[in-house]
Write an enzyme that holds these catalytic residues in place. Structure first.
Site, PDB file in Angstrom:
ATOM      1  N   HIS A  57       3.233  -3.012   6.974  1.00  0.00           N
ATOM      2  CA  HIS A  57       2.149  -2.065   6.699  1.00  0.00           C
ATOM      3  C   HIS A  57       1.993  -1.087   7.851  1.00  0.00           C
ATOM      4  O   HIS A  57       2.508  -1.300   8.945  1.00  0.00           O
ATOM      5  CB  HIS A  57       0.813  -2.819   6.560  1.00  0.00           C
ATOM      6  N   GLU A 107       1.562   3.969   2.912  1.00  0.00           N
ATOM      7  CA  GLU A 107       1.995   3.504   4.236  1.00  0.00           C
ATOM      8  C   GLU A 107       3.508   3.705   4.333  1.00  0.00           C
ATOM      9  O   GLU A 107       4.304   2.821   4.035  1.00  0.00           O
ATOM     10  CB  GLU A 107       1.548   2.054   4.428  1.00  0.00           C
ATOM     11  N   HIS A 165       0.861  -1.190   0.000  1.00  0.00           N
ATOM     12  CA  HIS A 165       0.000   0.000   0.000  1.00  0.00           C
ATOM     13  C   HIS A 165       0.898   1.241   0.000  1.00  0.00           C
ATOM     14  O   HIS A 165       1.677   1.458   0.926  1.00  0.00           O
ATOM     15  CB  HIS A 165      -0.908  -0.004   1.237  1.00  0.00           C
ATOM     16  N   GLU A 167       1.362  -4.932  10.952  1.00  0.00           N
ATOM     17  CA  GLU A 167       0.837  -3.559  11.013  1.00  0.00           C
ATOM     18  C   GLU A 167       1.595  -2.819  12.106  1.00  0.00           C
ATOM     19  O   GLU A 167       1.491  -3.152  13.282  1.00  0.00           O
ATOM     20  CB  GLU A 167      -0.665  -3.574  11.337  1.00  0.00           C
TER      21      GLU A 167
HETATM   22 ZN    ZN Z   1      -1.479  -1.823   4.248  1.00  0.00          ZN
END
Ligand code: ZN
Length: 337
Positions: free
Chosen positions: A151, A59, A56, A215
């Site tokens: 992420h 990020e 992504h 994350e």
């Molecule tokens: Zn992500």
């Protein structure tokens, strides 16, 4: 020391079609593609480690972590003892300053890229080949494969850092990996109970890697990340790739919060809404009976005590996941090895 080469500028320039100096000659480095860089010590390695970011593109903190590790290798301040593949996975979404250009790339692995022809579909197919090339070109012998796909989340989280443990197909979860992640500051784990089309599931399922979607905190623009919040993870990833044997403390049950997916709520209708404000944090608990979402004429209410919401996004395409709910699982109930 002044830097003449910046790996992120190089990646962005290539994605834009601009010219930029070639990647510097380095005896240990092989460039597979824009942003896909293998570093291989001459001998003595036993681990094949993939560190990916920018699946992504907005990020930014994981991109800065990976960039700085590559620069440390180029500067000679980080000596690599294990094979490592750094992947800046979607440079075009970095250029766009968005999560993705056309399609969420973290739904396009394990063959799902064959269902379309966008830039993200095409690139996911290439990334799968680079993973295969990296793992299968390792020297012979007993080796361990890892893939940490890094992420940051769109929203706040009651547990700031957490990792998704891909579906294990009945294989036990690993104490060593839970301990490593806890040392990274990631003591909250979400267990996936079915195959998915994420990057980490691909490496886990296809290549038997210890693979995780990690994350690390909340999305912020470049330069606005408080990198001290990522220091533990940065330190552990550097340890993993720069030491022969990684020293970890004993497994300690009390360090870990484990969550099991309770329900997946997909958006199937144009008329779809979540019944809570946009800024509700991941892992916020809801009470039994509370209305969570309305999909057309279907209402979703909380079924279990202490059901928590995670990854809510009412704006996903029709047919995609708009919300997960999770419940905590005692660590003692896990099948651990
Ligand atoms: Zn992500």
């Amino acid at each position: 020391m002044s830097r003449t080469f910046d790996v992120l500028e190089w990646t962005i320039a290539a994605a834009r079609g601009d010219s930029y100096p070639d990647f510097p000659e380095h005896p240990q480095i092989t460039v597979y593609d824009t942003g896909v860089i293998a570093i291989e010590p001459e001998q003595g390695s036993s681990k094949d480690v993939i560190l990916s970011c920018a699946v992504h593109g907005d990020e930014t903190a994981p991109i800065e972590l990976v960039r700085d590790m590559i620069h440390a290798v180029l500067d000679g301040t980080l000596e690599i003892r294990q094979r490592v593949l750094f992947m800046i996975a979607n440079p075009w979404s970095i250029v766009a300053g968005k999560r993705f250009v056309e399609v969420n790339m973290n739904r396009l692995f394990s063959g799902a890229h064959a269902t379309g022809d966008t830039l993200e579909h095409q690139h996911a197919a290439k990334l799968e080949r680079y993973v295969e090339r990296f793992y299968t070109s390792a020297p012979a012998g007993q080796r361990q494969r890892y893939h940490y796909d890094l992420h940051t989340a769109i929203r706040d989280s009651a547990y700031e850092k957490f990792a998704v443990y891909p579906f294990r197909h009945g294989q036990p979860y690993k104490r060593e990996q839970l301990t490593f992640l806890a040392e990274c500051g990631v003591s909250t784990i979400l267990l996936n109970q079915a195959p998915t089309t994420t990057f980490s599931y691909f490496s886990s399922h296809q290549f038997g890697a210890d693979a995780f979607t990690v994350e690390l905190g909340k999305v912020r623009p470049f330069g606005q990340n408080d990198m001290s919040r990522f220091a533990a993870a940065d330190h552990m990833f550097r340890q993993l790739i720069s030491t022969e044997t990684l020293e970890l403390p004993e497994f300690d049950v009390s360090r870990h919060h484990i969550f099991d997916v309770c329900r997946t709520i997909d958006r199937t209708q144009t008329e779809f809404r979540l019944n809570f404000p946009d800024d509700v944090a991941n892992f916020t608990p809801f009470s039994q009976g509370e209305l969570l979402a309305v999909d057309g004429t279907t209402e979703y209410h909380v079924e279990q005590a202490q059901e928590r919401i995670i990854f809510p996004n009412a704006n996903v395409a029709i047919g995609q996941r708009a919300l997960l709910t999770v419940t905590e699982l005692p660590v003692a109930e896990l099948d651990l090895v």
